[in-house]
Design an enzyme around this catalytic site. Sequence first.
Site, PDB file in Angstrom:
ATOM      1  CG  HIS A   1      45.572  28.650   1.272  1.00 26.98           C
ATOM      2  ND1 HIS A   1      44.566  28.268   2.132  1.00 26.98           N
ATOM      3  CD2 HIS A   1      45.823  29.951   1.537  1.00 26.98           C
ATOM      4  CE1 HIS A   1      44.208  29.299   2.886  1.00 26.98           C
ATOM      5  NE2 HIS A   1      44.956  30.327   2.560  1.00 26.98           N
TER       6      HIS A   1
ATOM      7  CD  GLU B   1      45.972  32.790   5.100  1.00 27.60           C
ATOM      8  OE1 GLU B   1      45.303  32.444   4.114  1.00 27.60           O
ATOM      9  OE2 GLU B   1      46.298  33.979   5.288  1.00 27.60           O
TER      10      GLU B   1
ATOM     11  CG  ASN C   1      50.217  35.500   5.721  1.00 30.57           C
ATOM     12  OD1 ASN C   1      50.788  34.464   6.016  1.00 30.57           O
ATOM     13  ND2 ASN C   1      48.910  35.536   5.450  1.00 30.57           N
TER      14      ASN C   1
ATOM     15  CG  ASP D   1      42.999  25.594   3.281  1.00 29.39           C
ATOM     16  OD1 ASP D   1      42.158  26.483   3.511  1.00 29.39           O
ATOM     17  OD2 ASP D   1      43.797  25.648   2.309  1.00 29.39           O
TER      18      ASP D   1
ATOM     19  CD  GLU E   1      46.899  36.442  -0.396  1.00 27.31           C
ATOM     20  OE1 GLU E   1      46.250  36.803  -1.393  1.00 27.31           O
ATOM     21  OE2 GLU E   1      46.414  35.699   0.474  1.00 27.31           O
TER      22      GLU E   1
HETATM   23  O1  G3I Z   1      30.120  39.797   4.664  1.00 26.64           O
HETATM   24  C1  G3I Z   1      29.496  39.601   3.390  1.00 26.64           C
HETATM   25  C2  G3I Z   1      27.997  39.416   3.563  1.00 26.64           C
HETATM   26  O2  G3I Z   1      27.428  40.619   4.069  1.00 26.64           O
HETATM   27  C3  G3I Z   1      27.377  39.054   2.205  1.00 26.64           C
HETATM   28  O3  G3I Z   1      25.987  38.808   2.386  1.00 26.64           O
HETATM   29  C4  G3I Z   1      28.081  37.809   1.654  1.00 26.64           C
HETATM   30  C5  G3I Z   1      27.530  37.398   0.303  1.00 26.64           C
HETATM   31  O4  G3I Z   1      28.033  38.253  -0.669  1.00 26.64           O
HETATM   32  O5  G3I Z   1      29.496  38.087   1.490  1.00 26.64           O
HETATM   33  C6  G3I Z   1      30.104  38.369   2.743  1.00 26.64           C
HETATM   34  O6  G3I Z   1      31.477  38.647   2.535  1.00 26.64           O
HETATM   35  C7  G3I Z   1      32.238  37.476   2.249  1.00 26.64           C
HETATM   36  C8  G3I Z   1      33.385  37.402   3.289  1.00 26.64           C
HETATM   37  O7  G3I Z   1      34.278  36.307   2.981  1.00 26.64           O
HETATM   38  C9  G3I Z   1      32.846  37.225   4.706  1.00 26.64           C
HETATM   39  O8  G3I Z   1      32.155  36.007   4.790  1.00 26.64           O
HETATM   40  C10 G3I Z   1      32.837  37.631   0.848  1.00 26.64           C
HETATM   41  O9  G3I Z   1      31.798  37.549  -0.111  1.00 26.64           O
HETATM   42  C11 G3I Z   1      33.831  36.503   0.595  1.00 26.64           C
HETATM   43  O10 G3I Z   1      34.526  36.727  -0.639  1.00 26.64           O
HETATM   44  C12 G3I Z   1      34.903  36.501   1.711  1.00 26.64           C
HETATM   45  O11 G3I Z   1      35.757  35.383   1.447  1.00 26.64           O
HETATM   46  C13 G3I Z   1      36.958  35.365   2.271  1.00 26.64           C
HETATM   47  C14 G3I Z   1      38.161  35.522   1.325  1.00 26.64           C
HETATM   48  O12 G3I Z   1      39.386  35.476   2.108  1.00 26.64           O
HETATM   49  C15 G3I Z   1      38.103  36.843   0.573  1.00 26.64           C
HETATM   50  O13 G3I Z   1      39.241  36.928  -0.270  1.00 26.64           O
HETATM   51  C16 G3I Z   1      37.042  34.023   2.973  1.00 26.64           C
HETATM   52  O14 G3I Z   1      36.007  33.904   3.922  1.00 26.64           O
HETATM   53  C17 G3I Z   1      38.402  33.909   3.686  1.00 26.64           C
HETATM   54  O15 G3I Z   1      38.582  32.591   4.198  1.00 26.64           O
HETATM   55  C18 G3I Z   1      39.543  34.182   2.703  1.00 26.64           C
HETATM   56  O16 G3I Z   1      40.730  34.158   3.421  1.00 26.64           O
HETATM   57  C19 G3I Z   1      41.921  34.494   2.674  1.00 26.64           C
HETATM   58  C20 G3I Z   1      42.868  35.180   3.648  1.00 26.64           C
HETATM   59  O17 G3I Z   1      42.246  36.310   4.218  1.00 26.64           O
HETATM   60  C21 G3I Z   1      44.173  35.551   2.942  1.00 26.64           C
HETATM   61  N1  G3I Z   1      44.783  34.354   2.322  1.00 26.64           N
HETATM   62  C22 G3I Z   1      43.891  33.635   1.411  1.00 26.64           C
HETATM   63  C23 G3I Z   1      42.608  33.222   2.135  1.00 26.64           C
HETATM   64  C24 G3I Z   1      41.714  32.407   1.230  1.00 26.64           C
HETATM   65  O18 G3I Z   1      41.273  33.187   0.150  1.00 26.64           O
END
Ligand code: G3I
Length: 405
Positions: free
Chosen positions: A263, A294, A222, A296, A171
């Site tokens: 997406h 990715e 990507n 969905d 990105e």
């Molecule tokens: O690990 C922490 C945890 O310790 C904490 O308690 C909790 C609450 O704040 O947050 C947890 O971190 C979260 C992380 O996912 C792991 O679960 C983050 O807040 C959350 O923002 C993060 O979201 C991820 C997101 O990328 C971040 O931008 C999504 O799961 C993930 O599916 C998403 O994936 C991205 C790809 O990497 C790149 N392309 C887009 C895609 C969708 O955004």
Amino acid sequence: MKIRRSIAVGALVTATVGALTVGPALANLTYRSPADQSLKQLGARHDLYIGTAVNTDLLADTSDPTYSQIASSQFSTVTPENVMKWEVIEPTRGTYDWSKADAFVKFAEKNHQLIRGHVLVWHNQLPKWLTDGVTAGTITKADVRALMKKHITDVAQHFKGKIWQWDVVNEAVSDPWETNNVIKLRDDASKGFWYNNYGPDYIADAFRFARAADPNALLFYNDYNIDAFGSTGADDKAQFVYTLVKDLLNKGVPIDGIGSQGHLSTRYGNFDPLQIADAQNKFASLGVATAITEADVRSLMTDGLKAGTDNDVNTAVQAQAANYSALMQGCLASPHCISFTVWGFDDKHNWTTTTDLGSGPGGEALAGIYDANYKPKRAFNTLKADLAFSGAPYVVDRIKQRPRR
Ligand code: G3I
């Protein structure tokens, strides 16, 4: 020339006679219904790897065995949703925590699944010590250049031999609405971390560092919203990515693939299978592999969808299936599209349920191919049908990509 003509006529006669006689024999073929085959088994018809992003916390959740059962049985490639990202791998400067990523690799190896490594360089989910240090000025631009090289080298070497495809840079390109319909490399405060603190050559360097650390992984750029080409002008993100990769390849940068994330939302117009096929083939014409990385398809959570009323559910479920199918058919249409990965497979655990995409957290959801109770949705069987009811001459086996040196 006469001889050639008689051979041609002879071949036509043989083919015709053959077609007339093969009918009854076909009826006796042992036909295995697509319903009795997994996505990965049906993908194997075309040498296409079918994958999912995996939430490793759920793999470890013994109270929810279905998650692991589906993740291990339906897919031939897996991507770690979060545990190979910088904030997880290097939570404190210079100290690595490989535990979650290694557990993910162990799961994949146990299930004979290929791994898409995700992600070496991205502006999101960077560790606080890095971003805070840059903000405070205690980490200089020279430090950032050294730190990015070290991170890529350490991570790619740690997983060397275990990664099929790496998302090396993710990105890096703006969306048209972010930059007045003139696409460019992200240089804004929130998403331009690497451009602003390393310099525009971070993309080329990232691929060179990854190749130096792992000679055999396929190195991918990507991004999302590159599912199809639009105007091919200044406002066309897919065109910008095409030109970016072409220029980098011309400079000898070792890029092996372009990942189109896929997406989508049923609220938008999106693209038809021919448009997506065109994009896959155009990217591949650069000499790279492609992948849907990715996929969905979410829906705007109307009151009807929240209440589960038939009118809204039926519309969303069918529109979702059509969009997943367009992505799959577009991938199948190019023999260089080597994998099709969904970004999680069920509605309950999809990233959209906790993300605000403009309509509040979870305002757009229901993005999975299984529902929140792991019941397959229309999209699941539509993907199976696309894989089962396709073949030559328009769909042929995938062409393997050799890593560029
Ligand atoms: O690990 C922490 C945890 O310790 C904490 O308690 C909790 C609450 O704040 O947050 C947890 O971190 C979260 C992380 O996912 C792991 O679960 C983050 O807040 C959350 O923002 C993060 O979201 C991820 C997101 O990328 C971040 O931008 C999504 O799961 C993930 O599916 C998403 O994936 C991205 C790809 O990497 C790149 N392309 C887009 C895609 C969708 O955004």
